[in-house]
Design a protein around this motif. Structure first.
Motif, PDB file in Angstrom:
ATOM      1  N   ILE A 119       0.832  -1.202   0.000  1.00 15.87           N
ATOM      2  CA  ILE A 119       0.000   0.000   0.000  1.00 15.87           C
ATOM      3  C   ILE A 119       0.869   1.254   0.000  1.00 15.87           C
ATOM      4  N   GLU A 120       2.002   1.238   0.699  1.00 19.07           N
ATOM      5  CA  GLU A 120       2.916   2.381   0.675  1.00 19.07           C
ATOM      6  C   GLU A 120       3.592   2.494  -0.689  1.00 19.07           C
ATOM      7  N   THR A 121       3.900   1.352  -1.293  1.00 18.59           N
ATOM      8  CA  THR A 121       4.474   1.364  -2.631  1.00 18.59           C
ATOM      9  C   THR A 121       3.511   1.986  -3.631  1.00 18.59           C
ATOM     10  N   ALA A 122       2.243   1.578  -3.551  1.00 17.64           N
ATOM     11  CA  ALA A 122       1.227   2.113  -4.465  1.00 17.64           C
ATOM     12  C   ALA A 122       1.013   3.607  -4.223  1.00 17.64           C
ATOM     13  N   PHE A 123       0.944   4.014  -2.954  1.00 19.77           N
ATOM     14  CA  PHE A 123       0.765   5.433  -2.641  1.00 19.77           C
ATOM     15  C   PHE A 123       1.962   6.253  -3.111  1.00 19.77           C
ATOM     16  N   GLY A 124       3.185   5.741  -2.878  1.00 12.75           N
ATOM     17  CA  GLY A 124       4.379   6.463  -3.306  1.00 12.75           C
ATOM     18  C   GLY A 124       4.434   6.621  -4.817  1.00 12.75           C
ATOM     19  N   THR A 125       4.103   5.545  -5.534  1.00 14.96           N
ATOM     20  CA  THR A 125       4.078   5.612  -6.994  1.00 14.96           C
ATOM     21  C   THR A 125       3.017   6.591  -7.473  1.00 14.96           C
ATOM     22  N   LEU A 126       1.839   6.536  -6.851  1.00 22.25           N
ATOM     23  CA  LEU A 126       0.752   7.442  -7.228  1.00 22.25           C
ATOM     24  C   LEU A 126       1.137   8.899  -6.966  1.00 22.25           C
ATOM     25  N   ALA A 127       1.766   9.161  -5.820  1.00 20.02           N
ATOM     26  CA  ALA A 127       2.173  10.531  -5.499  1.00 20.02           C
ATOM     27  C   ALA A 127       3.163  11.063  -6.529  1.00 20.02           C
ATOM     28  N   GLY A 128       4.104  10.211  -6.952  1.00 22.09           N
ATOM     29  CA  GLY A 128       5.073  10.629  -7.963  1.00 22.09           C
ATOM     30  C   GLY A 128       4.404  10.959  -9.286  1.00 22.09           C
ATOM     31  N   ILE A 129       3.441  10.118  -9.687  1.00 20.68           N
ATOM     32  CA  ILE A 129       2.746  10.350 -10.956  1.00 20.68           C
ATOM     33  C   ILE A 129       1.904  11.613 -10.888  1.00 20.68           C
ATOM     34  N   VAL A 130       1.238  11.825  -9.752  1.00 17.98           N
ATOM     35  CA  VAL A 130       0.407  13.028  -9.598  1.00 17.98           C
ATOM     36  C   VAL A 130       1.254  14.291  -9.729  1.00 17.98           C
ATOM     37  N   SER A 131       2.443  14.286  -9.134  1.00 11.24           N
ATOM     38  CA  SER A 131       3.303  15.470  -9.230  1.00 11.24           C
ATOM     39  C   SER A 131       3.715  15.743 -10.674  1.00 11.24           C
ATOM     40  N   VAL A 132       4.031  14.673 -11.420  1.00 14.23           N
ATOM     41  CA  VAL A 132       4.369  14.840 -12.837  1.00 14.23           C
ATOM     42  C   VAL A 132       3.149  15.307 -13.621  1.00 14.23           C
ATOM     43  N   TYR A 133       1.988  14.742 -13.290  1.00 12.25           N
ATOM     44  CA  TYR A 133       0.735  15.107 -13.967  1.00 12.25           C
ATOM     45  C   TYR A 133       0.452  16.599 -13.802  1.00 12.25           C
ATOM     46  N   VAL A 134       0.641  17.086 -12.576  1.00  8.95           N
ATOM     47  CA  VAL A 134       0.411  18.513 -12.311  1.00  8.95           C
ATOM     48  C   VAL A 134       1.399  19.371 -13.107  1.00  8.95           C
ATOM     49  N   SER A 258       9.847  13.558  -8.291  1.00 10.54           N
ATOM     50  CA  SER A 258       9.833  14.879  -7.649  1.00 10.54           C
ATOM     51  C   SER A 258      10.730  15.854  -8.399  1.00 10.54           C
ATOM     52  N   SER A 259      11.909  15.370  -8.818  1.00 13.85           N
ATOM     53  CA  SER A 259      12.832  16.220  -9.575  1.00 13.85           C
ATOM     54  C   SER A 259      12.230  16.599 -10.923  1.00 13.85           C
ATOM     55  N   ALA A 261       9.033  16.766 -11.657  1.00  8.95           N
ATOM     56  CA  ALA A 261       7.932  17.706 -11.422  1.00  8.95           C
ATOM     57  C   ALA A 261       8.460  19.120 -11.212  1.00  8.95           C
ATOM     58  N   ASP A 262       9.547  19.264 -10.447  1.00 10.92           N
ATOM     59  CA  ASP A 262      10.146  20.586 -10.247  1.00 10.92           C
ATOM     60  C   ASP A 262      10.622  21.173 -11.572  1.00 10.92           C
ATOM     61  N   GLY A 263      11.215  20.301 -12.396  1.00 10.07           N
ATOM     62  CA  GLY A 263      11.676  20.771 -13.702  1.00 10.07           C
ATOM     63  C   GLY A 263      10.532  21.204 -14.604  1.00 10.07           C
ATOM     64  N   LEU A 264       9.411  20.480 -14.530  1.00 13.93           N
ATOM     65  CA  LEU A 264       8.248  20.829 -15.347  1.00 13.93           C
ATOM     66  C   LEU A 264       7.662  22.176 -14.927  1.00 13.93           C
ATOM     67  N   VAL A 265       7.590  22.400 -13.613  1.00  9.24           N
ATOM     68  CA  VAL A 265       7.080  23.682 -13.124  1.00  9.24           C
ATOM     69  C   VAL A 265       7.998  24.822 -13.587  1.00  9.24           C
ATOM     70  N   SER A 266       9.293  24.597 -13.501  1.00 12.67           N
ATOM     71  CA  SER A 266      10.251  25.609 -13.950  1.00 12.67           C
ATOM     72  C   SER A 266      10.119  25.861 -15.448  1.00 12.67           C
ATOM     73  N   SER A 267       9.921  24.793 -16.224  1.00 11.72           N
ATOM     74  CA  SER A 267       9.756  24.937 -17.671  1.00 11.72           C
ATOM     75  C   SER A 267       8.502  25.717 -18.001  1.00 11.72           C
ATOM     76  N   ALA A 268       7.420  25.443 -17.251  1.00 16.42           N
ATOM     77  CA  ALA A 268       6.167  26.162 -17.489  1.00 16.42           C
ATOM     78  C   ALA A 268       6.346  27.655 -17.257  1.00 16.42           C
ATOM     79  N   SER A 269       7.075  28.027 -16.196  1.00 20.42           N
ATOM     80  CA  SER A 269       7.296  29.448 -15.922  1.00 20.42           C
ATOM     81  C   SER A 269       8.193  30.079 -16.978  1.00 20.42           C
TER      82      SER A 269
END
Length: 342
Positions: A119-134, A258-259, A261-269
């Motif tokens: 369950i932690e593996t699934a949550f961790g994977t989901l959290a990573g995907i959500v950050s990239v999705y955003v 996470s890295s 996602a940070d890069g995507l946010v920076s690219s968007a700006s």
């Protein structure tokens, strides 16, 4: 525990009562030369003796130090599995490992390798995907230019977002399935031997509910002894051919997403202030950053789906077949629809 002992005491008292009643009926049959009474009394006397033997055997087998419990614990220990057990699961180490492997709060060890609970593996994977999705969503919302010649990047990003949406849906379904299996294992730990098995014994002792009692006993034994061992088998099989879900791999994946996602946010700006000639370079960097992680993501999703859906389904089939065969031995019959042909 007192209720557990009290239920078995009731079963022992009922066995003694049935021995007395069947002996009286048999005596009346001989006294009156009634063939039906003699056959019924003889049959019930045999059943009472069998029930007495079953009660004694089950108490000896499924107590905290019983031989079935010791066999289960021995099998689990022999394949080098370790987990932190809650009090109500401590007597059945296979059940304890299965629960912690699925929905526990601390790491488990399989052949010396540390794994997060699924369950932690699934949550961790989901959290990573959500950050990239955003992050991708922010890039898709950027509009280049102005007026009639303005161009939105959403058309290029939407197909990727759509696929990530399917992946997040699969992970959400996996999390629900893991939680449901964890609750089932908790239910088994709290009720199989303490409630279901003694109730089944009591019902089997009584002539009218004998078949029902045998069925409940078979279900209790199958859930307590067979189902947890299927999870032990699943964990051993998976660890034997892959370590994709070990705690180190999951931590690396979370840091990577996470890295990104940070890069995507920076690219968007940057896209908001960059002229159109720099768009291709920025989007190229986005694609390159996603490429390696995408392969790892597909591997993780495949592993999670196999361990959450396919292997537990196989374990349930094995458990159902075991319950059916145990029911036959105990004088009952259980059918599981299409599983009955196995």
């Amino acid at each position: 525990m007192s209720a557990y002992i009290g239920t078995y005491n009731i079963a022992i008292d009922l066995v003694a009562m049935m021995l007395s009643v069947s002996g009286i009926v048999l005596g009346i049959g001989f006294a009156t030369e009634d063939k039906r009474l003699k056959e019924f009394g003889r049959s019930e006397l045999q059943q009472a003796l069998i029930n007495g033997a079953i009660v004694g055997l089950l108490i000896f087998a499924f107590s905290s130090n019983g031989f079935i419990t010791m066999i289960i614990n021995s099998i689990t220990s022999s394949v080098q599995l370790s987990a932190t057990c809650q009090g109500f699961m401590s007597s059945n180490y296979a059940l304890c490992f299965a629960y912690n492997y699925l929905a526990g709060t601390s790491q488990v060890s399989i052949n010396g390798v540390a794994y997060l609970p699924l369950i932690e593996t699934a949550f961790g994977t989901l959290a990573g995907i959500v950050s990239v999705y955003v992050g991708l969503g922010l890039i898709g919302a950027v509009k280049l230019g102005s007026g009639l010649i303005g161009v939105s990047l959403g058309g290029m990003i939407d197909p990727v977002l759509s696929q990530l949406g399917y992946v997040m849906g699969a992970l959400g379904a996996s999390i629900v399935s893991i939680e449901a299996q964890g609750i089932l294992l908790k239910f088994v730990a709290l009720t199989a031997v303490q409630i279901l098995l003694p109730v089944g014994i009591i019902l089997r002792i009584t002539y009218i509910t004998r078949r029902l009692g045998g069925a409940i006993m078979a279900i209790a034994i199958g859930l307590f002894a067979v189902l947890p061992l299927t999870y032990v088998l699943n964990a051993e099989l998976v660890s034997g051919y892959t370590s994709a879900l070990n705690s180190t791999t999951i931590s690396t994946f979370e840091l990577s997403t996470s890295s990104i996602a940070d890069g995507l946010v920076s690219s968007a700006s940057n896209l908001n202030t960059t002229n159109s000639t720099g768009v291709a370079a920025i989007l190229g960097n986005v694609v390159n950053s996603l490429e390696g992680t995408a392969k790892q993501l597909l591997n993780l999703i495949a592993q999670i789906v196999i361990q959450v859906f396919f292997l537990p389904a196989l374990g349930l089939i094995l458990t159902a077949i075991s319950i059916r065969e145990l029911a036959r031995v105990l004088g009952s019959e259980i059918s599981f629809g299409r599983l009955y042909i196995m």
